[in-house]
Motif scaffolding. Structure first.
Motif, mmCIF file in Angstrom:
data_model
loop_
_atom_site.group_PDB
_atom_site.id
_atom_site.type_symbol
_atom_site.label_atom_id
_atom_site.label_comp_id
_atom_site.label_asym_id
_atom_site.label_seq_id
_atom_site.Cartn_x
_atom_site.Cartn_y
_atom_site.Cartn_z
ATOM 1 N N ILE A 7 47.325 29.524 40.767
ATOM 2 C CA ILE A 7 46.808 30.175 39.561
ATOM 3 C C ILE A 7 45.727 31.181 39.957
ATOM 4 N N GLY A 8 45.821 32.389 39.413
ATOM 5 C CA GLY A 8 44.790 33.397 39.649
ATOM 6 C C GLY A 8 44.556 34.212 38.387
ATOM 7 N N ILE A 9 43.317 34.280 37.929
ATOM 8 C CA ILE A 9 42.998 34.974 36.673
ATOM 9 C C ILE A 9 41.852 35.955 36.890
ATOM 10 N N ASN A 10 42.127 37.240 36.675
ATOM 11 C CA ASN A 10 41.100 38.279 36.672
ATOM 12 C C ASN A 10 40.755 38.729 35.252
ATOM 13 N N ALA A 11 41.814 38.977 34.460
ATOM 14 C CA ALA A 11 41.662 39.646 33.162
ATOM 15 C C ALA A 11 41.538 38.628 32.036
ATOM 16 N N TYR A 12 40.331 38.115 31.826
ATOM 17 C CA TYR A 12 40.078 37.144 30.759
ATOM 18 C C TYR A 12 39.961 37.827 29.398
ATOM 19 N N LYS A 13 40.265 37.065 28.348
ATOM 20 C CA LYS A 13 40.147 37.588 26.986
ATOM 21 C C LYS A 13 38.688 37.734 26.570
ATOM 22 N N GLU A 14 37.853 36.732 26.882
ATOM 23 C CA GLU A 14 36.457 36.752 26.466
ATOM 24 C C GLU A 14 35.471 36.691 27.636
ATOM 25 N N PRO A 17 35.491 39.841 33.435
ATOM 26 C CA PRO A 17 36.623 39.960 34.368
ATOM 27 C C PRO A 17 36.197 39.629 35.795
ATOM 28 N N LEU A 18 37.140 39.108 36.555
ATOM 29 C CA LEU A 18 36.925 38.836 37.972
ATOM 30 C C LEU A 18 37.639 39.894 38.807
ATOM 31 N N GLN A 19 37.247 39.995 40.050
ATOM 32 C CA GLN A 19 37.790 41.050 40.912
ATOM 33 C C GLN A 19 38.866 40.564 41.879
ATOM 34 N N THR A 20 38.782 39.316 42.305
ATOM 35 C CA THR A 20 39.578 38.900 43.466
ATOM 36 C C THR A 20 40.585 37.785 43.212
ATOM 37 N N ALA A 21 40.505 37.120 42.073
ATOM 38 C CA ALA A 21 41.286 35.888 41.881
ATOM 39 C C ALA A 21 42.791 36.118 42.002
ATOM 40 N N VAL A 22 43.298 37.208 41.450
ATOM 41 C CA VAL A 22 44.739 37.474 41.507
ATOM 42 C C VAL A 22 45.180 37.720 42.950
ATOM 43 N N ASN A 23 44.426 38.543 43.685
ATOM 44 C CA ASN A 23 44.746 38.773 45.099
ATOM 45 C C ASN A 23 44.717 37.476 45.892
ATOM 46 N N ASP A 24 43.742 36.629 45.583
ATOM 47 C CA ASP A 24 43.640 35.349 46.284
ATOM 48 C C ASP A 24 44.895 34.507 46.059
ATOM 49 N N ALA A 25 45.316 34.398 44.808
ATOM 50 C CA ALA A 25 46.487 33.582 44.472
ATOM 51 C C ALA A 25 47.756 34.126 45.121
ATOM 52 N N ASN A 48 46.899 35.915 35.347
ATOM 53 C CA ASN A 48 46.368 36.551 34.148
ATOM 54 C C ASN A 48 46.980 36.008 32.864
ATOM 55 N N ASP A 49 47.702 36.815 32.092
ATOM 56 C CA ASP A 49 48.166 36.366 30.773
ATOM 57 C C ASP A 49 49.230 35.279 30.852
ATOM 58 N N LEU A 73 52.384 18.147 46.941
ATOM 59 C CA LEU A 73 52.032 19.153 45.939
ATOM 60 C C LEU A 73 50.670 19.752 46.261
ATOM 61 N N LEU A 74 50.611 21.082 46.305
ATOM 62 C CA LEU A 74 49.350 21.813 46.473
ATOM 63 C C LEU A 74 49.073 22.586 45.195
ATOM 64 N N ILE A 75 47.870 22.425 44.652
ATOM 65 C CA ILE A 75 47.448 23.154 43.460
ATOM 66 C C ILE A 75 46.265 24.028 43.838
ATOM 67 N N TYR A 76 46.375 25.330 43.558
ATOM 68 C CA TYR A 76 45.311 26.272 43.904
ATOM 69 C C TYR A 76 44.878 26.994 42.630
ATOM 70 N N PHE A 77 43.569 26.976 42.353
ATOM 71 C CA PHE A 77 43.047 27.664 41.169
ATOM 72 C C PHE A 77 41.954 28.644 41.578
ATOM 73 N N ALA A 78 42.127 29.912 41.190
ATOM 74 C CA ALA A 78 41.102 30.934 41.370
ATOM 75 C C ALA A 78 40.802 31.540 40.003
#
Length: 264
Positions: A7-14, A17-25, A48-49, A73-78
């Motif tokens: 999971i990687g989320i940069n573009a939050y609704k509220e 925003p983060l810069q690196t989470a999507v690239n990390d994932a 993201n969405d 099972l590996l779970i990764y959250f950024a």
């Protein structure tokens, strides 16, 4: 088989925003498939969405409930993490999570309840959290194996057959930096670097973090990555073992090379 929910989320609704989470994932998914025998059909990537609360909870429950007793099972959250001032519980923030409404977040308690359940038959499960306040997920674990020990492989073979419910976090009960290096968070940069440069054909994930990630993140970023266990009778102090596919490629090349030379 090896399975992963990444999971990687940069573009939050509220939330900011983060810069690196999507690239990390994306980077984690790529290296696991390319080098560590994760079949792409067993890897779910939510960015993201696509990383809203109900979908992530459904993914978690579906993957956990369908593991066999030999699956990993590996779970990764950024993404963003937060502590609840009232309960002290930690949370992952999904893409649509409200700023001040824990009911719209994903609690660490919920993650623990699912992954600690006796109905989850998976052998080795590891949660890797690159988010603020992620240290509330874990308790202490057994002593670290020495990778330089001559009996390391034999001990690892024994421990890998035992169930494990492990947690690796980029920090403790504190905020952590978003920026890092080369488009990744500091933790993700050194975690990906460790996965790429790991010279061992097999290694337990705790040794990988201790030997190649912890020192850099602690010294450069002032964060203290943590390694521990979920409080669960399903954890038997086993180990999540990464098996590199590169070693078989190299061995094949070494075997084939003499025959080519001999034929000239």
């Amino acid at each position: 088989e090896y399975h992963a929910l990444i999971i990687g989320i940069n573009a939050y609704k509220e939330w900011a925003p983060l810069q690196t989470a999507v690239n990390d994932a994306i980077g984690v998914k790529k290296i696991l498939i390319q080098r560590y025998n994760f079949n792409e059909k067993n890897v779910i990537l939510r960015l993201n969405d696509k990383a809203h609360r109900l979908r992530l909870l459904r993914d978690l429950r579906d993957m956990a409930s369908n593991l066999s007793s030999q699956d990993n099972l590996l779970i990764y959250f950024a993404g963003h993490g937060q502590l609840d001032d009232l309960t002290g519980d930690g949370y992952w923030i999904p893409v649509e999570g409200k700023l001040k409404d824990p009911g719209t977040w994903i609690s660490h308690s919920m993650l623990k309840n699912v992954l600690s359940s006796e109905r989850v038959k998976g052998k080795n499960i590891v949660v890797i959290a690159d988010s603020c306040y992620s240290g509330s997920l874990l308790r202490g674990g057994p002593d670290l194996l020495s990778i330089s020990d001559q009996g390391y492989r034999q001990k690892l073979a024994s421990l890998s057959s035992l169930r494990s419910r492990q947690v690796i976090t980029c920090g403790g009960l504190e905020p952590v930096a978003d920026g890092g290096r080369d488009g990744h968070s500091l933790f993700a940069y050194y975690f990906l670097k460790a996965l790429k440069e790991n010279p061992n054909d097999i290694i337990d994930i705790e040794n990988l973090i201790h030997s190649r990630v912890w020192k850099h993140v602690a010294q450069i970023g002032g964060q203290r990555p943590s390694i521990g266990r979920l409080k669960s009778p399903m954890d038997e102090d086993g180990q999540f073992v990464l098996v590199s596919s590169m070693s078989s490629v190299q061995e094949t090349a070494e075997v084939e090379k003499p025959s080519v030379v001999g034929s000239q």
